[in-house]
Design a protein around this motif. Structure first.
Motif, short mmCIF file in Angstrom:
data_model
loop_
_atom_site.label_atom_id
_atom_site.label_comp_id
_atom_site.label_asym_id
_atom_site.label_seq_id
_atom_site.Cartn_x
_atom_site.Cartn_y
_atom_site.Cartn_z
N THR A 85 0.82 -1.20 0.00
CA THR A 85 0.00 0.00 0.00
C THR A 85 0.86 1.26 0.00
O THR A 85 0.63 2.20 -0.77
N LEU A 86 1.88 1.28 0.85
CA LEU A 86 2.77 2.44 0.92
C LEU A 86 3.53 2.63 -0.38
O LEU A 86 3.69 3.76 -0.85
N GLU A 87 3.98 1.52 -0.95
CA GLU A 87 4.76 1.60 -2.20
C GLU A 87 3.91 2.16 -3.33
O GLU A 87 4.37 3.02 -4.11
N ILE A 88 2.66 1.71 -3.44
CA ILE A 88 1.80 2.20 -4.51
C ILE A 88 1.41 3.66 -4.27
O ILE A 88 1.38 4.47 -5.21
N SER A 89 1.15 4.03 -3.03
CA SER A 89 0.84 5.42 -2.71
C SER A 89 1.96 6.33 -3.16
O SER A 89 1.73 7.39 -3.78
N ARG A 90 3.19 5.95 -2.87
CA ARG A 90 4.35 6.76 -3.26
C ARG A 90 4.51 6.80 -4.77
O ARG A 90 4.89 7.84 -5.33
N LEU A 91 4.25 5.68 -5.43
CA LEU A 91 4.35 5.63 -6.89
C LEU A 91 3.36 6.60 -7.53
O LEU A 91 3.72 7.34 -8.46
N VAL A 92 2.13 6.60 -7.06
CA VAL A 92 1.12 7.50 -7.61
C VAL A 92 1.55 8.96 -7.41
O VAL A 92 1.49 9.78 -8.33
N GLY A 93 2.01 9.29 -6.21
CA GLY A 93 2.46 10.65 -5.94
C GLY A 93 3.62 11.07 -6.84
O GLY A 93 3.61 12.16 -7.42
#
Length: 231
Positions: A85-93
């Motif tokens: 979840t954290l990895e995808i959140s950062r990717l989107v940002g």
């Protein structure tokens, strides 16, 4: 058995303005993957950006409990977010910040929320693609759309059964020897590439095949984004 051609995308539907409360929003459907993306504009920036005359864009990603075939417990109930979840959140940002001039934003923060309501592969790519639409609408409402330098979208590609294929669904992703995600701008620039050999290493030729498919897919996504945004 793949019912569409190797280079074909799943049916795409972008519904802008899906949430009446958010400054910008979009429901994106890529096949059976459905994600609600909302954008919120705040007239403040993180402490470390105060006084620097620039803005910030950040994102949060999450999946609803019944987005998949089995119910998963809410991360809020568990008390912590998973590494995924954290990895995808950062990717989107990162992906959205790549196409925005932070100086032109001024001292505002745009928060993107990507909530997966149904998952069938490609949730992160759908979140980036729909997240851009939501972000642009929010910036337009704040009369800050001039800060947007280009569109950005993402698509997956992989090696399945020895063949390069575009826009993998869950079954294809699970069977893929190689799985890759490509984040690209409307102008053809590359923001980020994530490629992993799952069951077997991949060759230069196979990577080139995936990249070629991804470029075609990203171009189609950019066209769809521009059409719904009228830009």
């Amino acid at each position: 058995m793949r019912e569409r051609s190797d280079g074909a995308m799943r049916p795409l539907v972008l519904t802008p303005g899906y949430n009446k409360y958010a400054e910008g929003s979009c429901l994106i459907k890529m096949g059976d993957t459905h994600v609600i993306c909302t954008a919120t504009v705040e007239n403040k920036v993180p402490v470390w950006l105060k006084g620097k005359g620039q803005g910030w864009i950040t994102a949060e990603y999450g999946m609803l409990p019944r987005a998949t075939s089995l119910r998963t417990e809410r991360e809020a109930v568990r008390g912590n977010q998973s590494g995924r979840t954290l990895e995808i959140s950062r990717l989107v940002g990162r992906s959205l910040r790549a196409v925005v001039d932070m100086k032109k934003l001024g001292e505002i923060t745009v928060k993107i929320d990507c909530d997966v309501i149904q998952a069938d592969g490609g949730t992160r790519t759908a979140s980036i693609t729909g997240g851009f639409v939501a972000m642009y609408l929010a910036l337009a409402a704040a009369k800050k759309q001039a800060a947007v330098m280009d569109t950005v979208a993402a698509v997956s590609a992989g090696i399945v059964g020895g063949r390069a294929v575009l826009d993998l669904d869950y079954a294809e992703d699970s069977a893929a020897g190689t799985d890759a995600n490509f984040v690209m701008t409307g102008g053809g620039g590359m923001v980020e590439i994530q490629a992993t050999a799952e069951n077997a290493v991949f060759t230069d030729e196979q990577f080139a095949q995936m990249l070629a498919l991804a470029k075609e897919g990203a171009a189609l996504l950019a066209m769809a984004q521009k059409e719904v945004l009228g830009i």
